[in-house]
Scaffold this motif. Structure first.
Motif, PDB file in Angstrom:
ATOM      1  N   SER A 259       0.806  -1.234   0.000  1.00 46.74           N
ATOM      2  CA  SER A 259       0.000   0.000   0.000  1.00 46.74           C
ATOM      3  C   SER A 259       0.832   1.276   0.000  1.00 46.74           C
ATOM      4  CB  SER A 259      -0.908   0.004   1.230  1.00 46.74           C
ATOM      5  OG  SER A 259      -0.139  -0.077   2.423  1.00 46.74           O
ATOM      6  N   GLU A 262      -0.302   4.688  -1.511  1.00 43.63           N
ATOM      7  CA  GLU A 262      -1.258   5.596  -0.877  1.00 43.63           C
ATOM      8  C   GLU A 262      -0.572   6.858  -0.370  1.00 43.63           C
ATOM      9  OE1 GLU A 262      -3.562   3.524   2.019  1.00 43.63           O
ATOM     10  OE2 GLU A 262      -4.435   2.132   0.562  1.00 43.63           O
ATOM     11  N   SER A 300      -7.998   2.350  -2.425  1.00 48.51           N
ATOM     12  CA  SER A 300      -7.248   3.420  -1.745  1.00 48.51           C
ATOM     13  C   SER A 300      -8.120   4.443  -1.027  1.00 48.51           C
ATOM     14  CB  SER A 300      -6.349   4.140  -2.762  1.00 48.51           C
ATOM     15  OG  SER A 300      -5.396   3.264  -3.287  1.00 48.51           O
TER      16      SER A 300
END
Length: 318
Positions: A259, A262, A300
């Motif tokens: 992730s 992000e 997201s």
């Protein structure tokens, strides 16, 4: 009791990202570094105040709220710190200025004196507090809360304060703040513990973190001037990670993440634009194809606006 902690301002987050994404040879790079230094110093001074405020112990119920961003009548106003007592609400204006501070009377003036003895007049923090007092009083009155709102000015450094004549508002350094609040004498109890808790909770619920103007516009920086990529959080040299096998991989230290894009998205929304397309996301992060980009954007915490090729993604709080 502490009801709200201080968080890093979005302006500081954006400047940190902008410095990282600009080449040192860029015409605005030195100016960005100066802005970053100033903003980081201001935040550091506020955190120093917060550290001292942890020492506050009182015989009366109270609430402490740091870094409030409120709106009243369509106007945004920011409060560095707020202290609610049974008798009044006290706004703290925190100033981060090094060196000697001279406060002159008739009219009240604040001057910063350098080591060389040069004096520079700066905007009166008392005027700033009075403006916030007026807005907070209206904010409270709208909720049928009527209690005196007062203010103090605190210098984050252990400055040498030279005061010709004590102004109408208390002025001192931050290490004196706990003593000031501990020694307050409560003459009239307008609020009980339950009401203090109710007001503090309402303030927290009304808080909206201030969103600064886009930094690319503010500092006249083109999107093409910025270094693209998803940077590895562990590497100090801004190593760009690569997307492979459903995760981000750092070729330098071996760090992996699913992730990390992000954070890059957050930087985009602070610096470049309030929305992002699938194509722009691919270009900014180095995602190899639009189908992968679509899946990552969908995961997201963003809102999608529009349909098909014309759709854009915006932060969930927009």
């Amino acid at each position: 009791m502490l009801y709200k902690k201080r968080t890093m301002p979005k302006l500081l987050q954006g400047l940190l990202a902008l410095e990282k994404r600009l080449s040192p040879t860029h015409p605005q790079y030195d100016y960005i570094q100066k802005e970053l230094y100033k903003t980081r110093a201001g935040y550091g001074g506020e955190m120093e105040y917060d550290r001292y405020m942890k020492e506050v112990r009182t015989d009366y119920p109270h609430a402490i709220l740091h870094d409030l961003s409120l709106q009243q009548e369509g106007i945004h106003f920011q409060i560095d710190s707020l202290f609610i007592t049974p008798e009044s609400i006290i706004i703290t204006e925190i100033k981060n200025r090094a060196g000697k501070i001279l406060i002159k009377a008739n009219p009240t003036q604040f001057l910063q004196v350098s080591v060389e003895g040069e004096s520079t007049v700066f905007r009166s923090p008392i005027v700033e507090v009075k403006r916030k007092q007026q807005f907070l009083e209206r904010w409270l009155a709208k909720r049928n809360i009527h209690i005196p709102v007062r203010g103090i000015v605190v210098f984050a450094h252990n400055n040498e304060l030279l005061i010709e004549e004590q102004p109408l508002m208390p002025v001192f350094t931050c290490y004196e703040a706990p003593i000031y609040f501990r020694s307050l004498e409560i003459q009239e109890r307008v609020l009980d513990k339950r009401m203090i808790e109710k007001i503090a909770t309402a303030l927290v619920q009304s808080n909206r973190q201030y969103n600064p103007p886009l930094l690319s516009t503010r500092y006249r920086i083109s999107k093409q001037d910025m270094i693209p990529g998803v940077f590895c959080p562990r590497c100090t040299g801004n190593e760009v990670m690569q997307w492979d096998k459903l995760r981000w991989n750092c070729p330098s230290c071996g760090n992996v993440s699913a992730s990390e894009h992000e954070k890059a998205l957050g930087e985009w929304f602070l610096i470049v634009s309030g929305d992002i397309t699938n194509r722009a996301f691919c270009e900014f992060t180095g995602i190899p194809d639009r189908h992968t980009a679509k899946r990552l954007l969908a995961r997201s915490r963003l809102h999608r606006r529009g349909k098909r090729a014309g759709s854009v993604y915006v932060p969930a709080n927009n």
